[in-house]
Design an enzyme around this catalytic site. Sequence first.
Site, PDB file in Angstrom:
ATOM      1  N   GLY A  12       0.831  -1.207   0.000  1.00  0.00           N
ATOM      2  CA  GLY A  12       0.000   0.000   0.000  1.00  0.00           C
ATOM      3  C   GLY A  12       0.861   1.250   0.000  1.00  0.00           C
ATOM      4  N   ASP A  13       0.203   2.393  -0.180  1.00  0.00           N
ATOM      5  CA  ASP A  13       0.887   3.701  -0.168  1.00  0.00           C
ATOM      6  C   ASP A  13       1.920   3.830  -1.283  1.00  0.00           C
ATOM      7  OD1 ASP A  13      -0.501   4.259   2.274  1.00  0.00           O
ATOM      8  OD2 ASP A  13       0.964   3.008   3.280  1.00  0.00           O
ATOM      9  N   LYS A  16      -0.864   5.530  -5.349  1.00  0.00           N
ATOM     10  CA  LYS A  16      -1.964   5.140  -6.246  1.00  0.00           C
ATOM     11  C   LYS A  16      -2.784   6.321  -6.701  1.00  0.00           C
ATOM     12  CE  LYS A  16      -3.008   1.013  -3.990  1.00  0.00           C
ATOM     13  NZ  LYS A  16      -2.849   1.547  -2.666  1.00  0.00           N
ATOM     14  N   GLY A  40      -5.898   5.581   2.322  1.00  0.00           N
ATOM     15  CA  GLY A  40      -5.731   7.035   2.360  1.00  0.00           C
ATOM     16  C   GLY A  40      -5.084   7.465   1.060  1.00  0.00           C
ATOM     17  N   HIS A  41      -5.842   8.124   0.218  1.00  0.00           N
ATOM     18  CA  HIS A  41      -5.306   8.559  -1.069  1.00  0.00           C
ATOM     19  C   HIS A  41      -5.120  10.075  -1.066  1.00  0.00           C
ATOM     20  CE1 HIS A  41      -6.975   4.834  -3.378  1.00  0.00           C
ATOM     21  NE2 HIS A  41      -6.026   4.557  -2.535  1.00  0.00           N
ATOM     22  N   GLN A 225      -5.077  -0.384  -0.542  1.00  0.00           N
ATOM     23  CA  GLN A 225      -3.993  -1.140   0.098  1.00  0.00           C
ATOM     24  C   GLN A 225      -3.045  -1.703  -0.978  1.00  0.00           C
ATOM     25  OE1 GLN A 225      -7.403  -2.091   1.485  1.00  0.00           O
ATOM     26  NE2 GLN A 225      -7.036  -0.254   2.635  1.00  0.00           N
ATOM     27  N   THR A 302      -3.527   7.257   9.413  1.00  0.00           N
ATOM     28  CA  THR A 302      -3.239   7.266  10.853  1.00  0.00           C
ATOM     29  C   THR A 302      -2.099   8.212  11.229  1.00  0.00           C
ATOM     30  OG1 THR A 302      -1.688   5.458  10.540  1.00  0.00           O
ATOM     31  CG2 THR A 302      -3.940   4.845  11.106  1.00  0.00           C
ATOM     32  N   ARG A 306       5.931   5.544   8.232  1.00  0.00           N
ATOM     33  CA  ARG A 306       6.014   4.270   7.491  1.00  0.00           C
ATOM     34  C   ARG A 306       7.409   3.692   7.604  1.00  0.00           C
ATOM     35  NH1 ARG A 306       3.145   7.223   2.482  1.00  0.00           N
ATOM     36  NH2 ARG A 306       1.030   7.173   3.295  1.00  0.00           N
TER      37      ARG A 306
HETATM   38  P1  IMP Z   1      -6.747  -2.733   8.702  1.00  0.00           P
HETATM   39  O1  IMP Z   1      -6.921  -2.755   7.224  1.00  0.00           O
HETATM   40  O2  IMP Z   1      -7.098  -1.429   9.342  1.00  0.00           O
HETATM   41  O3  IMP Z   1      -7.407  -3.905   9.367  1.00  0.00           O
HETATM   42  O4  IMP Z   1      -5.163  -2.914   8.996  1.00  0.00           O
HETATM   43  C1  IMP Z   1      -4.474  -4.130   8.671  1.00  0.00           C
HETATM   44  C2  IMP Z   1      -3.069  -3.827   8.155  1.00  0.00           C
HETATM   45  O5  IMP Z   1      -3.163  -3.218   6.877  1.00  0.00           O
HETATM   46  C3  IMP Z   1      -2.252  -2.868   9.031  1.00  0.00           C
HETATM   47  O6  IMP Z   1      -0.890  -3.238   8.963  1.00  0.00           O
HETATM   48  C4  IMP Z   1      -2.454  -1.524   8.346  1.00  0.00           C
HETATM   49  O7  IMP Z   1      -1.414  -0.625   8.613  1.00  0.00           O
HETATM   50  C5  IMP Z   1      -2.463  -1.964   6.886  1.00  0.00           C
HETATM   51  N1  IMP Z   1      -3.191  -1.044   6.016  1.00  0.00           N
HETATM   52  C6  IMP Z   1      -4.531  -0.906   5.894  1.00  0.00           C
HETATM   53  N2  IMP Z   1      -4.826   0.028   4.971  1.00  0.00           N
HETATM   54  C7  IMP Z   1      -3.662   0.462   4.475  1.00  0.00           C
HETATM   55  C8  IMP Z   1      -3.321   1.406   3.446  1.00  0.00           C
HETATM   56  O8  IMP Z   1      -4.169   2.011   2.790  1.00  0.00           O
HETATM   57  N3  IMP Z   1      -1.987   1.578   3.233  1.00  0.00           N
HETATM   58  C9  IMP Z   1      -1.039   0.887   3.910  1.00  0.00           C
HETATM   59  N4  IMP Z   1      -1.306  -0.001   4.861  1.00  0.00           N
HETATM   60  C10 IMP Z   1      -2.605  -0.222   5.141  1.00  0.00           C
END
Ligand code: IMP
Length: 430
Positions: A12-13, A16, A40-41, A225, A302, A306
């Site tokens: 992710g990140d 995108k 988060g875009h 993600q 959040t 990273r």
């Molecule tokens: P959840 O999706 O909130 O349940 O988190 C599960 C895992 O996915 C954690 O390690 C998060 O930091 C990661 N995660 C969820 N959404 C993103 C994203 O958009 N970018 C990067 N990591 C993500």
Amino acid sequence: MPNAVIVGSQWGDEGKAKVIDYLTERSDIIIRFQGGANAGHTVIVDGKKFVFHLVPSGLMYPGKVCIVGNGVVFDAEQFLCEVDELNDSGISVKYRLFVSNLAHLVLPYHKAQDNASEASMGKGKIGTTGRGIGPAYADKANRCGIRAGDLVDWDIFVSKFKQMFATKKQLVEKFYNTEFALNETEILDTYKKIRERMLPFIIDTATYLYTATQNKKGLLFEGAQGTFLDIDHGTYPFVTSSNTISGSACSGCGVGPTVIDHVIGITKTYTTRVGNGPFPTELNDAIGEQLRKDGGEFGATTGRPRRCGWFDSVMIRKAIQLNGITRLALTKLDVFNNLDEIKICTHYEINGKKTDQYPSTLHELEKAVPIYESLDGWKSDISGCKKMSDLPSKALAYYNRLLKLCYDVPALILSVGPDRTQTIEITPLD
Ligand code: IMP
């Protein structure tokens, strides 16, 4: 434009939103198919920064239709905040933003459960975003979820909500031994207002998309993600709770696989990860710190820093296999501008054996020692480069080596800065 799915090739990140923004210009309808407000875009247009968690960022383009598909777990409160922000910026969403009636709602008790569960796990915690994603998908699989379409009949919503509220209260208080600080009446009052505002957005999106394909509209399926957060193929259990790979676009929108022409893998030219779990090329040193600083690597959802590391071609080869990637969209090459030396991971060594393939178990991945090749840095600012021939030869050498290690999949674009204009076009979609 041919119909394309966009996925992240890493954790992710990958940048995108910028690629989505680039492709939106060439599409008619943009559809999110999985995840929720955990994504988060960030899009920068004319120097103004927008952060979207739930609505497809394609709304920034006038006239484009955006859809939240059934595979998304849908936080209506967050959605309406983003709608308000867009309206306040003079961007109208009327008649061009729709939500699937089959999308499961993320309700306040899912967030309470997410946080209580994480707090109970001590060292083994996943590091979730706390947005209630896992519990909402679990309720969906457990057949006790509440869907956006349930808002249409208020009595049905209230009855389902009351039943689940009582269950979750028990769970959080009795099982997790934590305070359940939610008030049923207050939430229902809030949702009564939310319902009024949501009604115009809720439709049967699968039928809408079928008609659109018959009318030869260009569809862009927007994944959230990244590949290695996929619940099946990622670094389980340190993953999100949905399938993030391209195949999920079909079930997450209600379209058949024959609709898809291209899969674009957004790939950062280094690697980052938020949350816990193995990360073979992680740099816990001054270079990792520099990548974080120069790349602005702090979570859009959040705000967490990273974890940063070198480019891992073993991972990307696996991402190409899992997603059927036909184009790589390479991002953030400019973040290397100040480095003397740049490394690329070509293989892993696992239990003393060299391999060019990504292991399928966490157990093996935890033992993977990266094997690197070293290249010279270019030590100059490439953020103004408009075409490949503007790049310094050392930057070109890094780019060429990277693609060679990624099965020679052609690059769609190379991004050299956050703005829309800082994008070098390479091999268009055919
Ligand atoms: P959840 O999706 O909130 O349940 O988190 C599960 C895992 O996915 C954690 O390690 C998060 O930091 C990661 N995660 C969820 N959404 C993103 C994203 O958009 N970018 C990067 N990591 C993500």
